[in-house]
Design a protein around this motif. Structure first.
Motif, PDB file in Angstrom:
ATOM      1  N   ASP A  95     -61.543  26.487  61.091  1.00  0.00           N
ATOM      2  CA  ASP A  95     -61.056  27.849  60.845  1.00  0.00           C
ATOM      3  C   ASP A  95     -59.619  28.071  61.318  1.00  0.00           C
ATOM      4  N   LEU A  96     -58.951  27.021  61.754  1.00  0.00           N
ATOM      5  CA  LEU A  96     -57.545  27.150  62.172  1.00  0.00           C
ATOM      6  C   LEU A  96     -56.695  27.531  60.956  1.00  0.00           C
ATOM      7  N   PRO A  97     -55.509  28.102  61.173  1.00  0.00           N
ATOM      8  CA  PRO A  97     -54.740  28.681  60.046  1.00  0.00           C
ATOM      9  C   PRO A  97     -54.006  27.660  59.168  1.00  0.00           C
ATOM     10  N   TYR A  98     -54.764  26.743  58.575  1.00  0.00           N
ATOM     11  CA  TYR A  98     -54.173  25.765  57.662  1.00  0.00           C
ATOM     12  C   TYR A  98     -53.669  26.459  56.393  1.00  0.00           C
ATOM     13  N   THR A  99     -52.553  25.951  55.875  1.00  0.00           N
ATOM     14  CA  THR A  99     -52.130  26.402  54.539  1.00  0.00           C
ATOM     15  C   THR A  99     -52.957  25.683  53.467  1.00  0.00           C
ATOM     16  N   ARG A 100     -53.577  24.554  53.847  1.00  0.00           N
ATOM     17  CA  ARG A 100     -54.345  23.679  52.951  1.00  0.00           C
ATOM     18  C   ARG A 100     -53.460  23.009  51.908  1.00  0.00           C
ATOM     19  N   LEU A 101     -52.164  22.968  52.171  1.00  0.00           N
ATOM     20  CA  LEU A 101     -51.216  22.434  51.183  1.00  0.00           C
ATOM     21  C   LEU A 101     -50.298  21.381  51.802  1.00  0.00           C
ATOM     22  N   PRO A 102     -49.740  20.486  50.967  1.00  0.00           N
ATOM     23  CA  PRO A 102     -48.727  19.560  51.472  1.00  0.00           C
ATOM     24  C   PRO A 102     -47.495  20.335  51.960  1.00  0.00           C
ATOM     25  N   HIS A 103     -46.768  19.756  52.894  1.00  0.00           N
ATOM     26  CA  HIS A 103     -45.525  20.361  53.376  1.00  0.00           C
ATOM     27  C   HIS A 103     -44.561  20.537  52.194  1.00  0.00           C
ATOM     28  N   PRO A 104     -43.780  21.621  52.187  1.00  0.00           N
ATOM     29  CA  PRO A 104     -42.865  21.873  51.058  1.00  0.00           C
ATOM     30  C   PRO A 104     -41.882  20.751  50.757  1.00  0.00           C
ATOM     31  N   LYS A 105     -41.642  19.854  51.717  1.00  0.00           N
ATOM     32  CA  LYS A 105     -40.703  18.757  51.462  1.00  0.00           C
ATOM     33  C   LYS A 105     -41.185  17.845  50.330  1.00  0.00           C
ATOM     34  N   TYR A 106     -42.492  17.912  49.991  1.00  0.00           N
ATOM     35  CA  TYR A 106     -43.047  17.053  48.939  1.00  0.00           C
ATOM     36  C   TYR A 106     -43.139  17.769  47.594  1.00  0.00           C
ATOM     37  N   LYS A 107     -42.446  18.886  47.478  1.00  0.00           N
ATOM     38  CA  LYS A 107     -42.512  19.670  46.236  1.00  0.00           C
ATOM     39  C   LYS A 107     -42.143  18.794  45.032  1.00  0.00           C
ATOM     40  N   GLY A 108     -42.957  18.887  43.988  1.00  0.00           N
ATOM     41  CA  GLY A 108     -42.692  18.115  42.773  1.00  0.00           C
ATOM     42  C   GLY A 108     -43.289  16.713  42.798  1.00  0.00           C
ATOM     43  N   LYS A 109     -43.882  16.336  43.920  1.00  0.00           N
ATOM     44  CA  LYS A 109     -44.486  15.003  44.028  1.00  0.00           C
ATOM     45  C   LYS A 109     -46.017  15.119  44.030  1.00  0.00           C
ATOM     46  N   THR A 110     -46.665  14.096  43.565  1.00  0.00           N
ATOM     47  CA  THR A 110     -48.135  14.058  43.543  1.00  0.00           C
ATOM     48  C   THR A 110     -48.626  13.196  44.694  1.00  0.00           C
ATOM     49  N   ILE A 111     -49.568  13.727  45.463  1.00  0.00           N
ATOM     50  CA  ILE A 111     -50.154  12.963  46.568  1.00  0.00           C
ATOM     51  C   ILE A 111     -51.615  12.708  46.209  1.00  0.00           C
ATOM     52  N   PRO A 112     -51.962  11.475  45.816  1.00  0.00           N
ATOM     53  CA  PRO A 112     -53.307  11.200  45.295  1.00  0.00           C
ATOM     54  C   PRO A 112     -54.439  11.660  46.224  1.00  0.00           C
ATOM     55  N   ALA A 113     -54.314  11.420  47.522  1.00  0.00           N
ATOM     56  CA  ALA A 113     -55.391  11.798  48.458  1.00  0.00           C
ATOM     57  C   ALA A 113     -55.595  13.313  48.473  1.00  0.00           C
ATOM     58  N   PHE A 114     -54.519  14.062  48.334  1.00  0.00           N
ATOM     59  CA  PHE A 114     -54.632  15.517  48.309  1.00  0.00           C
ATOM     60  C   PHE A 114     -55.262  15.988  46.999  1.00  0.00           C
ATOM     61  N   GLU A 115     -54.846  15.397  45.889  1.00  0.00           N
ATOM     62  CA  GLU A 115     -55.407  15.775  44.594  1.00  0.00           C
ATOM     63  C   GLU A 115     -56.923  15.574  44.587  1.00  0.00           C
ATOM     64  N   MET A 116     -57.372  14.549  45.302  1.00  0.00           N
ATOM     65  CA  MET A 116     -58.795  14.229  45.324  1.00  0.00           C
ATOM     66  C   MET A 116     -59.605  15.272  46.101  1.00  0.00           C
ATOM     67  N   ILE A 117     -59.010  15.877  47.143  1.00  0.00           N
ATOM     68  CA  ILE A 117     -59.810  16.754  48.014  1.00  0.00           C
ATOM     69  C   ILE A 117     -59.394  18.231  47.997  1.00  0.00           C
ATOM     70  N   LYS A 118     -58.391  18.582  47.219  1.00  0.00           N
ATOM     71  CA  LYS A 118     -57.851  19.941  47.376  1.00  0.00           C
ATOM     72  C   LYS A 118     -58.837  21.040  46.982  1.00  0.00           C
ATOM     73  N   PHE A 119     -59.786  20.737  46.104  1.00  0.00           N
ATOM     74  CA  PHE A 119     -60.805  21.734  45.737  1.00  0.00           C
ATOM     75  C   PHE A 119     -62.184  21.333  46.270  1.00  0.00           C
ATOM     76  N   SER A 120     -62.180  20.652  47.417  1.00  0.00           N
ATOM     77  CA  SER A 120     -63.453  20.235  48.012  1.00  0.00           C
ATOM     78  C   SER A 120     -63.589  20.805  49.416  1.00  0.00           C
ATOM     79  N   VAL A 121     -64.828  20.846  49.906  1.00  0.00           N
ATOM     80  CA  VAL A 121     -65.118  21.384  51.240  1.00  0.00           C
ATOM     81  C   VAL A 121     -65.980  20.389  51.998  1.00  0.00           C
TER      82      VAL A 121
END
Length: 608
Positions: A284-310
């Motif tokens: 319950d900590l205040p995660y943005t649940r997102l990659p840091h803005p420095k990676y804007k425009g880039k695809t991170i496979p591990a994130f794509e795999m879990i971004k809509f999972s719990v």
């Protein structure tokens, strides 16, 4: 969706530190992974947890270790300590295939780019920090540290390595899930203690001089065979593993000590499993649940795999011989509350590219949520590494009703169209017949609910093999249970006009597996209509039963000899049977089976 500012992520550069108005940092974390502010990524969890303790924390993701080391210097010295993790995977498994070939990609790096972390990242990062800042303590954590905390076999160099504490020169190692030990460490540091005084924190390991060892007042110390003894005698290494695995999975474990020349590694017992309140606090900590803005425009496979999972729980009591989960997370299940899970689901529904489909409501094993012993006094005396092998423990409460309740509550949310179960399901627990028929009816209800409403066209399960001999070595149930589950799966699909697929995972070259076992696997799965896709060749990773068998040739629990494919040729000879249907493999398979005098299997596979 909430609009985030740069300062909603933990700082990664000097400029971001200044944006927060800080002139000093308390802790600087170095990670082999990209920085994703999400509870599935260790550096983010630890960073947020330390922040909640009132500390000023920065994260340096994937520092460059090849140049003038500016990434290691750019934020200066922290007031308390440096924290180091290789990332969400052991760096050697991340880099190399089972045949020791360099992988061409890295799921934890922007655009999947390979080569952004060194081999043995924990050791490299710690050594650099110790050289640059010799007076600043270094804490080492993460899965690489957990799996290498004692003398361990390294597949890639084909030799025994000392505890990672020796080679990394870290001041303290935190093994397992790090929140509770780190909270205690921070509390002691706030009370004026120095890190070298913190020798008794649970779930930590440290080095000391052999002649400075002190016996614990309760006398609960276990001395492992020394590193030098393990080098001289593989049976000593096998014996060590059994002790470490059993103690890692006990509620009331002993302190473990191993000698390295004139030094000793002391491993304190783990914390008890996290309570619901404790695990909720972490998620319950205040995660943005997102990659840091420095990676804007880039695809991170591990994130794509879990971004809509719990992830609903931690821990796994399966104890599979080839798996590292229990070595890191333990066998006891720590489950989140329904409220915490629903809050995270609601946060996902607010993401701009969310289309209404949750990719996973799961955990290390999808259907272990809220499961534990009926009488925890029995669990407190137990040292079995698995609660379900060789058979399901009578004390285990295999109640799937909590999961059904969560699924119902999630699916009732207005922005959810469908929630899928992407994590592996233990069908042996679904098929288990309890003395309490109420639980049997719930298991049947769960099975039907899973197949009808939570399969995204394909349900992944992991029988791993067809041979009972191999499966017993793997600590997995008989393949006959897969046949039973497949019949149920096909029947429910047929009755409801569904055309869903069951996708089984299999492993070749696992200890106890021979080439004939693999040929028989091919002949047994062919009539089921499978052209196997989800397959892998066994990779010996530190701190697993299978790896100890691979290295020593003996089973750590029975000390009996076990055959294992070791050479590249032996491993490829086993792997080829996954692809019996491919004409490119057929000439070699025909040649191999004729040599093995098993032409009967050629007939079963219709290969001539």
């Amino acid at each position: 969706m909430k609009e985030y500012r740069l300062t909603d992520w933990q700082p990664t550069t000097k400029k971001e530190v200044e944006l927060r108005g800080w002139d000093e940092l308390d802790v600087i974390l170095f990670s082999g992974d990209v920085y994703i502010d999400h509870p599935s990524f260790g550096a983010a969890v630890i960073g947020r947890m330390l922040e909640a303790e009132g500390l000023k924390v920065a994260i340096v993701p994937q520092p460059n270790w090849r140049d003038d080391l500016r990434d290691f210097k750019k934020l200066g010295k922290p007031r308390l300590f440096f924290g180091v993790t290789a990332g969400a995977m052991d760096s050697m498994i991340n880099h190399y295939t089972a045949n020791k070939r360099l992988r061409s990609d890295d799921a934890y790096t922007p655009d999947g780019k390979a080569g952004m972390r060194p081999d043995r990242a924990s050791i490299v990062y710690c050594n650099i920090l110790k050289e640059l800042f010799p007076d600043v303590p270094v804490l080492l954590g993460g899965i690489e540290a957990s799996l290498r905390r004692v003398t361990h076999y390294d597949y890639w160099d084909d030799k025994l390595y000392k505890s990672i504490l020796v080679d990394s020169k870290a001041d303290l190692l935190v093994y397992g899930m790090g929140e509770n030990p780190l909270k205690k460490i921070v509390s002691e540091l706030k009370n004026g203690k120095s890190l070298d005084e913190l020798s008794d924190i649970p779930q930590t390991a440290h080095l000391c001089a052999k002649n400075a060892l002190k016996q614990r007042p309760d006398g609960k110390d276990i001395y492992l065979a020394s590193h030098e003894e393990c080098l001289a005698d593989k049976l000593k290494q096998a014996g060590n593993f059994r002790i470490v695995e059993e103690q890692s999975n006990m509620m009331n474990a002993s302190r473990i000590i191993q000698i390295y020349d004139e030094k000793a590694v002391i491993i304190n017992p783990p914390y008890p499993p996290m309570s619901e309140k404790e695990i909720d606090a972490s998620f319950d900590l205040p995660y943005t649940r997102l990659p840091h803005p420095k990676y804007k425009g880039k695809t991170i496979p591990a994130f794509e795999m879990i971004k809509f999972s719990v992830n609903m729980h931690r821990g796994c009591f399966g104890g599979c011989a080839f798996c590292t989960i229990s070595a890191h997370q333990g066998k006891f299940i720590a489950s989140r509350s329904k409220k915490s899970i629903l809050n995270e689901v609601k946060q996902i529904t607010e993401m701009p590219d969310f289309k209404g489909y949750l990719s996973d409501l799961g955990g290390p094993s999808a259907n272990m949520y809220k499961m534990k012993g009926r009488d925890e006094n029995i669990c407190a005396k137990c040292k079995r590494p698995s609660c379900i092998h060789p058979k399901i423990c009578k004390n285990l409460d295999v109640d799937h009703s909590h999961l059904l309740d969560i699924y119902k509550a999630v699916d009732a949310l207005p922005k959810i169209k469908k929630s899928f179960i992407g994590s592996g399901v233990r069908y042996d627990m679904l098929l288990h017949r309890n003395d309490d028929d109420r639980l049997n009816k719930i298991s049947e209800k769960y099975t039907k609910e899973l197949i009808l409403n939570h399969v995204s066209g394909r349900l992944k399960v992991a029988p791993e093999h067809t041979s009972d001999k191999v499966l017993n070595c793997m600590r997995k149930p008989s393949f006959s249970q897969f046949h039973t589950f497949k019949r149920i799966f096909d029947k429910i699909n047929s009755e409801n006009g569904l055309k869903q697929q069951l996708i089984p995972y299999f492993i070749s070259s696992h200890p106890a597996c021979t080439e004939i076992d693999m040929a028989e696997l091919a002949s047994e799965t062919k009539p089921l209509g499978f052209k196997l896709e989800q397959v892998q060749d066994f990779t010996p990773s530190p701190m697993t039963v299978a790896t100890e068998i691979y290295y020593t040739g003996y089973h750590p629990y029975t000390l009996e000899k076990v055959y294992t494919a070791r050479t590249k040729e032996q491993k490829l000879a086993q792997r080829q049977y996954f692809f019996w249907y491919d004409k490119n493999y057929r000439p070699q398979i025909i040649k191999s089976l004729k040599k093995l005098k098993r032409e009967d299997l050629l007939k079963k596979l219709s290969i001539y």
